[in-house]
Motif scaffolding. Structure first.
Motif, PDB file in Angstrom:
ATOM      1  N   SER A  53       0.819  -1.212   0.000  1.00  0.00           N
ATOM      2  CA  SER A  53       0.000   0.000   0.000  1.00  0.00           C
ATOM      3  C   SER A  53       0.853   1.261   0.000  1.00  0.00           C
ATOM      4  O   SER A  53       0.353   2.365  -0.244  1.00  0.00           O
ATOM      5  CB  SER A  53      -0.927   0.006   1.218  1.00  0.00           C
ATOM      6  OG  SER A  53      -0.184   0.079   2.408  1.00  0.00           O
ATOM      7  N   GLU A  54       2.167   1.108   0.283  1.00  0.00           N
ATOM      8  CA  GLU A  54       3.052   2.275   0.317  1.00  0.00           C
ATOM      9  C   GLU A  54       3.545   2.678  -1.071  1.00  0.00           C
ATOM     10  O   GLU A  54       4.278   3.653  -1.232  1.00  0.00           O
ATOM     11  CB  GLU A  54       4.254   1.983   1.223  1.00  0.00           C
ATOM     12  CG  GLU A  54       3.875   1.818   2.694  1.00  0.00           C
ATOM     13  CD  GLU A  54       5.061   1.420   3.544  1.00  0.00           C
ATOM     14  OE1 GLU A  54       6.161   1.291   2.983  1.00  0.00           O
ATOM     15  OE2 GLU A  54       4.881   1.226   4.754  1.00  0.00           O
ATOM     16  N   VAL A  55       3.184   1.877  -2.080  1.00  0.00           N
ATOM     17  CA  VAL A  55       3.572   2.231  -3.446  1.00  0.00           C
ATOM     18  C   VAL A  55       2.912   3.558  -3.805  1.00  0.00           C
ATOM     19  O   VAL A  55       1.707   3.709  -3.733  1.00  0.00           O
ATOM     20  CB  VAL A  55       3.123   1.137  -4.435  1.00  0.00           C
ATOM     21  CG1 VAL A  55       3.453   1.551  -5.854  1.00  0.00           C
ATOM     22  CG2 VAL A  55       3.795  -0.179  -4.100  1.00  0.00           C
ATOM     23  N   ASN A  56       3.694   4.558  -4.162  1.00  0.00           N
ATOM     24  CA  ASN A  56       3.156   5.885  -4.437  1.00  0.00           C
ATOM     25  C   ASN A  56       3.461   6.327  -5.855  1.00  0.00           C
ATOM     26  O   ASN A  56       4.009   5.574  -6.664  1.00  0.00           O
ATOM     27  CB  ASN A  56       3.703   6.906  -3.435  1.00  0.00           C
ATOM     28  CG  ASN A  56       5.222   6.898  -3.400  1.00  0.00           C
ATOM     29  OD1 ASN A  56       5.864   6.617  -4.411  1.00  0.00           O
ATOM     30  ND2 ASN A  56       5.813   7.189  -2.266  1.00  0.00           N
ATOM     31  N   LYS A  57       3.067   7.545  -6.121  1.00  0.00           N
ATOM     32  CA  LYS A  57       3.196   8.034  -7.493  1.00  0.00           C
ATOM     33  C   LYS A  57       4.645   8.127  -7.951  1.00  0.00           C
ATOM     34  O   LYS A  57       4.940   7.893  -9.121  1.00  0.00           O
ATOM     35  CB  LYS A  57       2.513   9.404  -7.601  1.00  0.00           C
ATOM     36  CG  LYS A  57       1.013   9.339  -7.421  1.00  0.00           C
ATOM     37  CD  LYS A  57       0.380  10.714  -7.541  1.00  0.00           C
ATOM     38  CE  LYS A  57      -1.123  10.616  -7.330  1.00  0.00           C
ATOM     39  NZ  LYS A  57      -1.793  11.931  -7.444  1.00  0.00           N
ATOM     40  N   ILE A  58       5.530   8.479  -7.038  1.00  0.00           N
ATOM     41  CA  ILE A  58       6.946   8.563  -7.417  1.00  0.00           C
ATOM     42  C   ILE A  58       7.460   7.206  -7.869  1.00  0.00           C
ATOM     43  O   ILE A  58       8.159   7.090  -8.886  1.00  0.00           O
ATOM     44  CB  ILE A  58       7.786   9.098  -6.232  1.00  0.00           C
ATOM     45  CG1 ILE A  58       7.466  10.572  -5.986  1.00  0.00           C
ATOM     46  CG2 ILE A  58       9.281   8.929  -6.507  1.00  0.00           C
ATOM     47  CD1 ILE A  58       8.178  11.163  -4.793  1.00  0.00           C
ATOM     48  N   GLU A  59       7.092   6.147  -7.129  1.00  0.00           N
ATOM     49  CA  GLU A  59       7.532   4.804  -7.490  1.00  0.00           C
ATOM     50  C   GLU A  59       6.938   4.366  -8.820  1.00  0.00           C
ATOM     51  O   GLU A  59       7.593   3.705  -9.630  1.00  0.00           O
ATOM     52  CB  GLU A  59       7.154   3.814  -6.384  1.00  0.00           C
ATOM     53  CG  GLU A  59       8.010   3.925  -5.134  1.00  0.00           C
ATOM     54  CD  GLU A  59       9.480   3.691  -5.431  1.00  0.00           C
ATOM     55  OE1 GLU A  59       9.813   2.730  -6.134  1.00  0.00           O
ATOM     56  OE2 GLU A  59      10.314   4.489  -4.972  1.00  0.00           O
ATOM     57  N   LEU A  60       5.670   4.737  -9.045  1.00  0.00           N
ATOM     58  CA  LEU A  60       5.024   4.359 -10.306  1.00  0.00           C
ATOM     59  C   LEU A  60       5.715   5.027 -11.490  1.00  0.00           C
ATOM     60  O   LEU A  60       5.982   4.389 -12.517  1.00  0.00           O
ATOM     61  CB  LEU A  60       3.545   4.745 -10.273  1.00  0.00           C
ATOM     62  CG  LEU A  60       2.656   3.902  -9.356  1.00  0.00           C
ATOM     63  CD1 LEU A  60       1.269   4.512  -9.275  1.00  0.00           C
ATOM     64  CD2 LEU A  60       2.576   2.468  -9.845  1.00  0.00           C
ATOM     65  N   LEU A  61       6.026   6.323 -11.346  1.00  0.00           N
ATOM     66  CA  LEU A  61       6.722   7.027 -12.424  1.00  0.00           C
ATOM     67  C   LEU A  61       8.127   6.468 -12.596  1.00  0.00           C
ATOM     68  O   LEU A  61       8.606   6.314 -13.728  1.00  0.00           O
ATOM     69  CB  LEU A  61       6.768   8.521 -12.127  1.00  0.00           C
ATOM     70  CG  LEU A  61       7.530   9.396 -13.153  1.00  0.00           C
ATOM     71  CD1 LEU A  61       7.005   9.161 -14.562  1.00  0.00           C
ATOM     72  CD2 LEU A  61       7.430  10.874 -12.772  1.00  0.00           C
ATOM     73  N   PHE A  62       8.786   6.168 -11.492  1.00  0.00           N
ATOM     74  CA  PHE A  62      10.128   5.576 -11.548  1.00  0.00           C
ATOM     75  C   PHE A  62      10.112   4.285 -12.371  1.00  0.00           C
ATOM     76  O   PHE A  62      10.975   4.055 -13.224  1.00  0.00           O
ATOM     77  CB  PHE A  62      10.631   5.301 -10.135  1.00  0.00           C
ATOM     78  CG  PHE A  62      11.952   4.585 -10.064  1.00  0.00           C
ATOM     79  CD1 PHE A  62      13.121   5.207 -10.467  1.00  0.00           C
ATOM     80  CD2 PHE A  62      12.027   3.280  -9.600  1.00  0.00           C
ATOM     81  CE1 PHE A  62      14.350   4.559 -10.409  1.00  0.00           C
ATOM     82  CE2 PHE A  62      13.238   2.611  -9.538  1.00  0.00           C
ATOM     83  CZ  PHE A  62      14.399   3.260  -9.940  1.00  0.00           C
ATOM     84  N   GLU A  63       9.111   3.439 -12.145  1.00  0.00           N
ATOM     85  CA  GLU A  63       9.010   2.177 -12.888  1.00  0.00           C
ATOM     86  C   GLU A  63       8.751   2.439 -14.366  1.00  0.00           C
ATOM     87  O   GLU A  63       9.281   1.739 -15.235  1.00  0.00           O
ATOM     88  CB  GLU A  63       7.909   1.296 -12.293  1.00  0.00           C
ATOM     89  CG  GLU A  63       8.265   0.691 -10.950  1.00  0.00           C
ATOM     90  CD  GLU A  63       9.529  -0.155 -10.999  1.00  0.00           C
ATOM     91  OE1 GLU A  63       9.695  -0.908 -11.976  1.00  0.00           O
ATOM     92  OE2 GLU A  63      10.360  -0.046 -10.088  1.00  0.00           O
TER      93      GLU A  63
END
Length: 711
Positions: free
Chosen positions: A525-535
């Motif tokens: 649940s800690e996956v955030n927008k920064i991580e999504l863009l990073f991927e």
């Protein structure tokens, strides 16, 4: 030749895209520009390469870099070329035509850095060419990479490196830089002597790698399951080191069967396959490489996120080097060692095969240092850095012992009971028999030797079998008890044992209240927008790397991608300020990465675009190559639920390729049906299409259709 610090920083940004030097780099570069001989000892990931690359670009002439491995040359040259820097290598992998072409480029001054193996550099056929280059364009420096190879006291001695002293005789005015990641005082002295360095400036950086998390886990019967769970929880690439070729093949096969993209690597494979597997790992085509210690020295992959030693390493210096393959980009990475006494016996057997008694003695000492590290209750960094003569006060906050300290207890009385029992059994039995006597076992063997009549019989009933084993092993590891290693382990007392029995020494041991191997817990649940863009940026980088036939990290490091994800530059000016972005890279890749960031920002404007925690778990398993049935089985869910997850992921613009799930021709028919009767309910669409189309197919296509309608 003098350079102002501002000028050096400008050159650093121009050629490499970095705004500032790492600790120690600026001073080393300045001295290199003064043509001083240098000995640079800088740990893996510290930035050794830049220390000779930047001076090479600022000085006239050609810098010659001596490197022991073809893969390492290829890697560094690819990175330099992608920065628009003239670099090349000469080795046996090239055809004669390629060799001539590259030599011509050198002659015409198009090359600033030449990478070459010591054997070719000193070859009598190459010497005339080197002399010609020296006279025509000049040699600015010789950089000896992996310089520890020159010393027989180093962990990777190579006799051909000894011949490099000839360079000093033939080119006496050319400065020489020796660089290595690890070197004890003895090795440092040997490097200076063998290379003929003249009053070199010695730069020793801290061996501490703060970004690495060190962890030791007990290796048990079902440790493979723990290994699998651990890897499934990781997003980045990693290395799993094994002691034998057989273990490498077995672990790699098990991981493949369990849905992990993994490949083996060891010296028993043919060169072509081994090279192919290494390249696939470097280019992120697979997540994991399972290897013997033959792997690692030839790669410069900076974004390895975890290194696991599934078997015990043979010495602490080797472990530092191998675990140091993780996190070379300075980003957080994990180094995990699985420890068991059975591995200890395997290495002891290998040591016993050595013909030299001195070699056996040294190897046993090195092995004991590894065991001390694995069994140690102090800060892991304190133990490792002490080996290299560096003092560290502990409490690093980034190792298992500092984050979860084990309680230290005084077990002197229990140790006296244990040692007394060994004495009364005439020092002729192993640990299991001693424990049986202490715990009052009724085994026939006990009565056969009359050990049920001893005063120590049954005095240890208050402790469990596991607790007595814990104590026995700790006594051995603390050198308070000896154990024979001739195939029948018998316990023997030594001088320290008698000090314990005579109450001249106390025994304190680390007590594991719960010996269990816990897998890291990752809160999805800690996956955030920064991580999504990073991927998303990582996926774009992979596509570009494949099209250019280079490794992904050559384009941008993970740290640069993470900054892009955090800062979200909206134009070229903002993009150029990202660390790692040179003018060359901005012109080559800027528009593509800005486009991806802009696309992501547009998606943020839509509500409910972030997938749920459960959906993200399904997405990760899908990206590992598992089909819907496998994901459902692994998660204990219905397959229809997995299809629901995938449809929601598609609708929220996550990287799910619908063409791999449904044939395009079937998609078209379902879309026509939706256009005709609307996308209100699955039942109405299913009724219209008939039995040839499933609810799962319709669900996925409807999600794709809805997403496209929002654009």
């Amino acid at each position: 030749m003098m350079y102002q610090s501002n000028s050096l920083r400008q050159s650093l940004k121009h050629f490499f895209g970095y705004d500032s030097f790492r600790p120690g780099q600026a001073e080393i570069v300045e001295e290199a520009l003064r043509n001083r001989d240098l000995l640079v000892i800088m740990p893996t990931g510290g930035g050794k390469s830049l220390c000779f690359q930047l001076p090479a670009l600022l000085k006239p002439g050609l810098s010659v870099v001596v490197s022991p491995l073809i893969a390492l040359m290829q890697d560094q040259v690819d990175t330099l070329l992608d920065n628009g820097i003239g670099a090349t290598f000469l080795n046996s992998s090239l055809s004669s035509q390629e060799m001539r072409s590259r030599e011509q480029a050198i002659v015409h001054g198009k090359i600033k850095l030449l990478y070459i193996a010591p054997e070719r550099l000193l070859n009598e056929k190459f010497t005339p060419f080197l002399d010609f280059i020296s006279q025509k364009i000049g040699i600015s420096a010789f950089a000896i990479d992996e310089a520890h190879c020159v010393s027989e006291w180093g962990h990777d001695f190579r006799p051909e490196y000894r011949q490099l002293k000839q360079l000093r005789k033939c080119y006496s005015q050319v400065p020489m830089f020796a660089l290595t990641a690890t070197a004890t005082n003895r090795v440092q002295e040997d490097i200076i002597k063998q290379l003929g360095l003249r009053q070199p400036r010695i730069h020793i950086s801290s061996f501490n790698r703060p970004n690495l998390y060190y962890d030791v886990k007990p290796k048990e019967r079902h440790s493979y399951n723990k290994l699998l769970t651990y890897i499934r929880g990781q997003k980045g690439t990693g290395i799993v080191y094994c002691l034998s070729r057989r273990s490498v093949d077995e672990i790699a096969l098990h991981l493949q069967n369990d849905g992990i993209d993994a490949l083996p690597y060891h010296a028993g494979m043919d060169d072509k396959t081994r090279r192919l597997n290494q390249n696939r790992f470097i280019r992120d085509d697979v997540q994991v490489i399972v290897a013997t210690i033959a792997f690692g020295m030839g790669i410069d992959k900076p974004d390895v996120r975890f290194v696991i030693h599934y078997d015990l390493p043979r010495n602490l210096e080797g472990y530092y080097q191998e675990s140091g393959r993780a996190g070379r980009d300075g980003e957080p990475a994990e180094c995990t060692l699985f420890f068991s006494l059975s591995d200890l016996k395997k290495i002891e057997y290998i040591i016993n095969q050595k013909t030299s008694s001195q070699e056996r003695k040294v190897s046993r000492q090195q092995l004991r240092q590894v065991v001390d590290y694995a069994e140690g209750v102090d800060c892991r960094r304190t133990i490792v850095l002490q080996y290299f003569g560096e003092r560290f006060l502990g409490n690093c906050g980034n190792c298992d012992n500092c984050l979860n300290p084990k309680p230290i207890e005084d077990w002197t009385i229990e140790a006296q009971k244990f040692l007394s029992c060994v004495v009364r059994c005439n020092e002729k039995f192993g640990m299991n028999h001693i424990i049986d006597v202490l715990r009052g076992s009724k085994k026939r063997k006990i009565e056969q030797y009359g050990h049920h009549l001893l005063s120590t019989y049954s005095i240890g009933k208050d402790k469990s079998l596991a607790e007595w084993k814990m104590l026995g092993r700790s006594l051995i590891h603390q050198n308070l008890l000896d154990e024979t290693s001739d195939g029948f382990p018998v316990l023997k007392l030594n001088k320290q044992s008698w000090k314990v029995l005579k109450k001249q020494r106390k025994v304190k041991i680390s007590v594991d209240k719960k010996i269990a191997l816990e897998a890291p817990i990752y809160n999805k649940s800690e996956v955030n927008k920064i991580e999504l863009l990073f991927e998303k940026l990582r996926n774009l980088r992979k596509q570009l790397a494949d099209s250019h036939n280079i490794a992904p990290y050559v384009i941008f490091a993970d740290s640069s991608l993470r900054l892009m994800a955090q800062l979200k530059p909206k134009n070229m000016q903002e993009f150029s300020k990202i660390s790692g972005v040179t003018d060359f890279k901005k012109n080559q890749y800027g528009e593509k990465f800005l486009s991806e960031i802009m696309s992501f920002l547009r998606e943020e404007a839509y509500p409910n675009t972030l997938p749920t925690s459960s959906n993200m778990i399904t997405l990760e398993l899908y990206q590992q190559g598992l089909d819907t049935a496998e994901i459902a089985k692994m998660r204990g869910l219905k397959e229809s639920t997995i299809y629901s997850h995938l449809s929601e992921l598609i609708e929220t613009r996550q990287p799910v390729d619908i063409d791999k799930l449904i044939l395009p021709v079937r998609q078209d028919i379902i879309i026509q049906a939706i256009k005709k009767i609307g996308d209100g309910t699955l039942t109405s669409i299913k009724k219209y299409l008939g039995d040839n189309y499933s609810y799962n197919e319709i669900k996925l296509v409807r999600a794709w259709y809805r997403r496209e309608q929002e654009l």
